[in-house]
Design an enzyme around this catalytic site. Structure first.
Site, PDB file in Angstrom:
ATOM      1  N   LYS A   1       0.831  -1.204   0.000  1.00  0.00           N
ATOM      2  CA  LYS A   1       0.000   0.000   0.000  1.00  0.00           C
ATOM      3  C   LYS A   1       0.865   1.254   0.000  1.00  0.00           C
ATOM      4  O   LYS A   1       2.035   1.236   0.428  1.00  0.00           O
ATOM      5  CB  LYS A   1      -0.938  -0.014   1.213  1.00  0.00           C
ATOM      6  CG  LYS A   1      -2.047  -1.070   1.132  1.00  0.00           C
ATOM      7  CD  LYS A   1      -3.085  -0.700   0.089  1.00  0.00           C
ATOM      8  CE  LYS A   1      -4.090  -1.815  -0.167  1.00  0.00           C
ATOM      9  NZ  LYS A   1      -4.996  -2.057   0.953  1.00  0.00           N
TER      10      LYS A   1
ATOM     11  N   ARG B   1      -3.981 -10.285   3.734  1.00  0.00           N
ATOM     12  CA  ARG B   1      -4.089 -10.326   2.279  1.00  0.00           C
ATOM     13  C   ARG B   1      -2.810  -9.743   1.692  1.00  0.00           C
ATOM     14  O   ARG B   1      -2.515  -8.554   1.882  1.00  0.00           O
ATOM     15  CB  ARG B   1      -5.320  -9.531   1.839  1.00  0.00           C
ATOM     16  CG  ARG B   1      -5.620  -9.577   0.344  1.00  0.00           C
ATOM     17  CD  ARG B   1      -6.921  -8.822   0.044  1.00  0.00           C
ATOM     18  NE  ARG B   1      -7.261  -8.871  -1.368  1.00  0.00           N
ATOM     19  CZ  ARG B   1      -6.812  -8.014  -2.280  1.00  0.00           C
ATOM     20  NH1 ARG B   1      -6.011  -7.023  -1.913  1.00  0.00           N
ATOM     21  NH2 ARG B   1      -7.174  -8.132  -3.548  1.00  0.00           N
TER      22      ARG B   1
END
Length: 288
Positions: free
Chosen positions: A226, A268
């Site tokens: 991210k 994840r």
């Protein structure tokens, strides 16, 4: 740590005694992290099999990018991207497949093709029919918090009380899901790291994750690659050199460890190989 038993079709996952790794397979030409490397059928199937071989406990397949400022694709295009891959992989791997979509027709087609989990980043808000599909098929669902839409979420996210707002939202969506016939044991909550959150929001979210864990559902976190990791490492978004990639993967593992330390059950990730090695050591220490 609170444990949960998750039934995904013929598969059973024990959440709590060990960290559960959800491997990411983006069957899209515009993913923010893997640049459409697996949007062709053969490459996607090979990648999915590889992630399973590396030790993923769940394979999460998506046919629509959810990166910041991304635009939606049509139902048929999304089905055309994911269904052939799911049909093949469901016969070749021995782990459950999750369909990452906000569209009920896509979820239905994916479940018919062999998927066993629905991962809905809109928590049933973008397509209310999704709840009926989940209830009819009696599959686990991931309900995620997102401020806005992928196209707008990172414009200028502001919260009066970050954790209270996310906690209240997820509790409300879980209650809604149960009111539509979805069993509590089939609900997983995802606070949505990186979805309508600043760097500071993401850090506080991880640090205060117990607020979400205390709602009494399994918690999924997706910090992998991210932008908050890139920002904290002061890496240029356009830079894709090997050194930067290595730093991002190391940063991802640090975030994974922090999420686990604060109660996450499912992680994840893109790099399953590293995450599996990391969590085996983490779990061994935690369970000693």
């Amino acid at each position: 740590m609170t444990g949960f038993q998750l039934t995904c079709g013929k598969f059973h996952l024990d959440l709590g005694s060990r960290s559960c790794i959800m491997g990411i397979l983006n069957v899209t030409p515009d993913s923010f992290s893997d640049g459409g490397r697996f949007n062709e059928y053969d490459a996607a199937v090979a990648r999915g099999m590889r992630l399973a071989e590396q030790g993923a406990h769940i394979l999460d397949i998506g046919g629509e990018s959810t990166r910041p400022f991304s635009k939606p694709v049509s139902v048929q295009e999304e089905i055309d991207r994911v269904v052939p891959v799911i049909e093949t992989l469901s016969k070749k791997i021995s782990i459950p497949i999750s369909i990452d979509t906000v569209k009920a027709p896509v979820a239905r087609a994916a479940l018919d093709a062999g998927a066993a989990i629905i991962n809905d980043i809109s928590a049933f808000e973008m397509d209310p029919d999704m709840a009926d599909v989940a209830a009819r098929y009696q599959v686990p669902v991931v309900l995620m918090h997102m401020k806005g839409t992928p196209e707008t979420m990172q414009a200028d996210p502001v919260y009066d009380d970050l954790m209270q707002e996310i906690s209240d939202y997820l509790a409300t969506r879980a209650q809604y899901a149960m009111s539509r016939g979805i069993e509590k044991t089939n609900i997983i909550l995802d606070p949505g790291i990186g979805f309508g959150k600043t760097v500071h929001h993401n850090l506080v979210l991880i640090q205060c994750l117990k607020t979400i864990v205390d709602l009494g559902f399994p918690v999924l976190m997706g910090p992998s690659r991210k932008s908050f990791i890139r920002n904290l490492l002061h890496l240029n978004r356009a830079g894709n050199d090997p050194d930067s990639a290595e730093q991002i993967e190391t940063g991802t593992l640090a975030a994974v460890g922090a999420c686990l330390a604060h109660g996450a059950h499912i992680l994840r990730v893109h790099d399953v190989h590293r995450a599996v090695a990391f969590t085996r050591i983490f779990d061994a220490v935690r369970n000693a």
